[in-house]
Design a protein around this motif. Sequence first.
Motif, PDB file in Angstrom:
ATOM      1  N   LEU A 158      19.597 -46.861  61.594  1.00  0.00           N
ATOM      2  CA  LEU A 158      19.325 -45.949  62.695  1.00  0.00           C
ATOM      3  C   LEU A 158      18.655 -46.733  63.818  1.00  0.00           C
ATOM      4  O   LEU A 158      17.613 -47.359  63.586  1.00  0.00           O
ATOM      5  N   ASP A 159      19.255 -46.730  64.997  1.00  0.00           N
ATOM      6  CA  ASP A 159      18.622 -47.334  66.169  1.00  0.00           C
ATOM      7  C   ASP A 159      17.689 -46.275  66.745  1.00  0.00           C
ATOM      8  O   ASP A 159      18.117 -45.154  67.052  1.00  0.00           O
ATOM      9  N   LEU A 160      16.416 -46.633  66.899  1.00  0.00           N
ATOM     10  CA  LEU A 160      15.403 -45.669  67.308  1.00  0.00           C
ATOM     11  C   LEU A 160      14.969 -45.873  68.748  1.00  0.00           C
ATOM     12  O   LEU A 160      15.111 -46.967  69.313  1.00  0.00           O
ATOM     13  N   SER A 161      14.404 -44.837  69.329  1.00  0.00           N
ATOM     14  CA  SER A 161      14.002 -44.866  70.734  1.00  0.00           C
ATOM     15  C   SER A 161      12.859 -45.837  71.009  1.00  0.00           C
ATOM     16  O   SER A 161      12.659 -46.232  72.152  1.00  0.00           O
ATOM     17  N   ASP A 162      12.130 -46.272  69.977  1.00  0.00           N
ATOM     18  CA  ASP A 162      11.046 -47.239  70.204  1.00  0.00           C
ATOM     19  C   ASP A 162      11.551 -48.684  70.196  1.00  0.00           C
ATOM     20  O   ASP A 162      10.768 -49.626  70.233  1.00  0.00           O
ATOM     21  N   GLY A 163      12.875 -48.854  70.141  1.00  0.00           N
ATOM     22  CA  GLY A 163      13.462 -50.194  70.194  1.00  0.00           C
ATOM     23  C   GLY A 163      13.667 -50.835  68.836  1.00  0.00           C
ATOM     24  O   GLY A 163      14.170 -51.953  68.755  1.00  0.00           O
ATOM     25  N   THR A 164      13.302 -50.152  67.767  1.00  0.00           N
ATOM     26  CA  THR A 164      13.475 -50.699  66.421  1.00  0.00           C
ATOM     27  C   THR A 164      14.720 -50.123  65.767  1.00  0.00           C
ATOM     28  O   THR A 164      15.317 -49.171  66.262  1.00  0.00           O
ATOM     29  N   SER A 165      15.067 -50.712  64.650  1.00  0.00           N
ATOM     30  CA  SER A 165      16.173 -50.235  63.833  1.00  0.00           C
ATOM     31  C   SER A 165      15.618 -49.961  62.445  1.00  0.00           C
ATOM     32  O   SER A 165      14.813 -50.729  61.925  1.00  0.00           O
ATOM     33  N   MET A 166      16.024 -48.854  61.862  1.00  0.00           N
ATOM     34  CA  MET A 166      15.500 -48.454  60.558  1.00  0.00           C
ATOM     35  C   MET A 166      16.642 -48.291  59.566  1.00  0.00           C
ATOM     36  O   MET A 166      17.625 -47.609  59.844  1.00  0.00           O
ATOM     37  N   PRO A 167      16.519 -48.913  58.378  1.00  0.00           N
ATOM     38  CA  PRO A 167      17.550 -48.697  57.368  1.00  0.00           C
ATOM     39  C   PRO A 167      17.415 -47.300  56.767  1.00  0.00           C
ATOM     40  O   PRO A 167      16.310 -46.800  56.580  1.00  0.00           O
ATOM     41  N   ALA A 168      18.546 -46.681  56.487  1.00  0.00           N
ATOM     42  CA  ALA A 168      18.580 -45.383  55.808  1.00  0.00           C
ATOM     43  C   ALA A 168      19.406 -45.583  54.540  1.00  0.00           C
ATOM     44  O   ALA A 168      20.627 -45.447  54.549  1.00  0.00           O
ATOM     45  N   ILE A 218      16.338 -40.695  67.431  1.00  0.00           N
ATOM     46  CA  ILE A 218      17.524 -41.393  66.912  1.00  0.00           C
ATOM     47  C   ILE A 218      18.527 -41.582  68.043  1.00  0.00           C
ATOM     48  O   ILE A 218      19.113 -40.626  68.541  1.00  0.00           O
ATOM     49  N   LEU A 219      18.704 -42.830  68.451  1.00  0.00           N
ATOM     50  CA  LEU A 219      19.640 -43.138  69.532  1.00  0.00           C
ATOM     51  C   LEU A 219      21.056 -43.337  69.011  1.00  0.00           C
ATOM     52  O   LEU A 219      22.021 -42.973  69.670  1.00  0.00           O
ATOM     53  N   ARG A 220      21.167 -43.939  67.825  1.00  0.00           N
ATOM     54  CA  ARG A 220      22.502 -44.266  67.291  1.00  0.00           C
ATOM     55  C   ARG A 220      22.426 -44.384  65.781  1.00  0.00           C
ATOM     56  O   ARG A 220      21.442 -44.854  65.227  1.00  0.00           O
ATOM     57  N   VAL A 221      23.519 -43.991  65.121  1.00  0.00           N
ATOM     58  CA  VAL A 221      23.683 -44.138  63.671  1.00  0.00           C
ATOM     59  C   VAL A 221      24.766 -45.183  63.464  1.00  0.00           C
ATOM     60  O   VAL A 221      25.899 -45.012  63.925  1.00  0.00           O
ATOM     61  N   ASN A 222      24.428 -46.290  62.800  1.00  0.00           N
ATOM     62  CA  ASN A 222      25.363 -47.409  62.627  1.00  0.00           C
ATOM     63  C   ASN A 222      25.694 -47.646  61.164  1.00  0.00           C
ATOM     64  O   ASN A 222      24.792 -47.725  60.330  1.00  0.00           O
ATOM     65  N   LEU A 223      26.969 -47.797  60.879  1.00  0.00           N
ATOM     66  CA  LEU A 223      27.439 -48.287  59.586  1.00  0.00           C
ATOM     67  C   LEU A 223      28.630 -49.191  59.881  1.00  0.00           C
ATOM     68  O   LEU A 223      29.770 -48.759  59.973  1.00  0.00           O
ATOM     69  N   ARG A 224      28.314 -50.467  60.085  1.00  0.00           N
ATOM     70  CA  ARG A 224      29.358 -51.433  60.402  1.00  0.00           C
ATOM     71  C   ARG A 224      29.944 -51.999  59.112  1.00  0.00           C
ATOM     72  O   ARG A 224      29.320 -51.964  58.059  1.00  0.00           O
ATOM     73  N   SER A 225      31.116 -52.547  59.218  1.00  0.00           N
ATOM     74  CA  SER A 225      31.772 -53.173  58.073  1.00  0.00           C
ATOM     75  C   SER A 225      30.861 -54.255  57.492  1.00  0.00           C
ATOM     76  O   SER A 225      30.366 -55.115  58.218  1.00  0.00           O
ATOM     77  N   GLY A 226      30.619 -54.196  56.212  1.00  0.00           N
ATOM     78  CA  GLY A 226      29.774 -55.181  55.550  1.00  0.00           C
ATOM     79  C   GLY A 226      28.309 -54.780  55.462  1.00  0.00           C
ATOM     80  O   GLY A 226      27.536 -55.422  54.755  1.00  0.00           O
TER      81      GLY A 226
END
Length: 153
Positions: free
Chosen positions: A109-119, A95-103
């Motif tokens: 979750l930004d992952l080390s394999d270059g993908t993003s995963m919804p949680a 887990i590189l970054r946890v994102n919760l932007r407005s909207g």
Amino acid sequence: MSAPRPELPALPVTFRPTLTRVVLLSVGLAMFLVITVIALMLERLNPGERVTFIFVAALFLGVLALLSRPRVTADDTGVTVVNITRTRRLAWEEILRVNLRSGDPWVFLDLSDGTSMPALGIQPGMAKEQAIRDARSLRALAESRSATGDDTP
């Protein structure tokens, strides 16, 4: 000015949209009961039709139960993300970054394999402030665990 750094929660910790879960399961159970009672009270229905009504009611309840399933559980070794139909276990280092932007409808979750995963376990729908607190806590955990994860043998 950045947001204050939250205290790290004690592990293990589970984040889930509790109010959404309560509403979905309550509505599902109420629908199941109402449809079942109606199916049993209607005298014109034959047994096959009654079973069909009850099966459809159970199907509705099952779908709403699936929608209430999402959660994010963090422990010493990583994070388990349970979405509607999939479960994935992630090590803290992934887990590189946890994102919760407005909207955003939920945390990503930004992952080390270059993908993003919804949680989906952290979503601001009905409880925005709680979701923001949970996202900050998960972010602080990920940052502290990935920083210490590199130093531990």
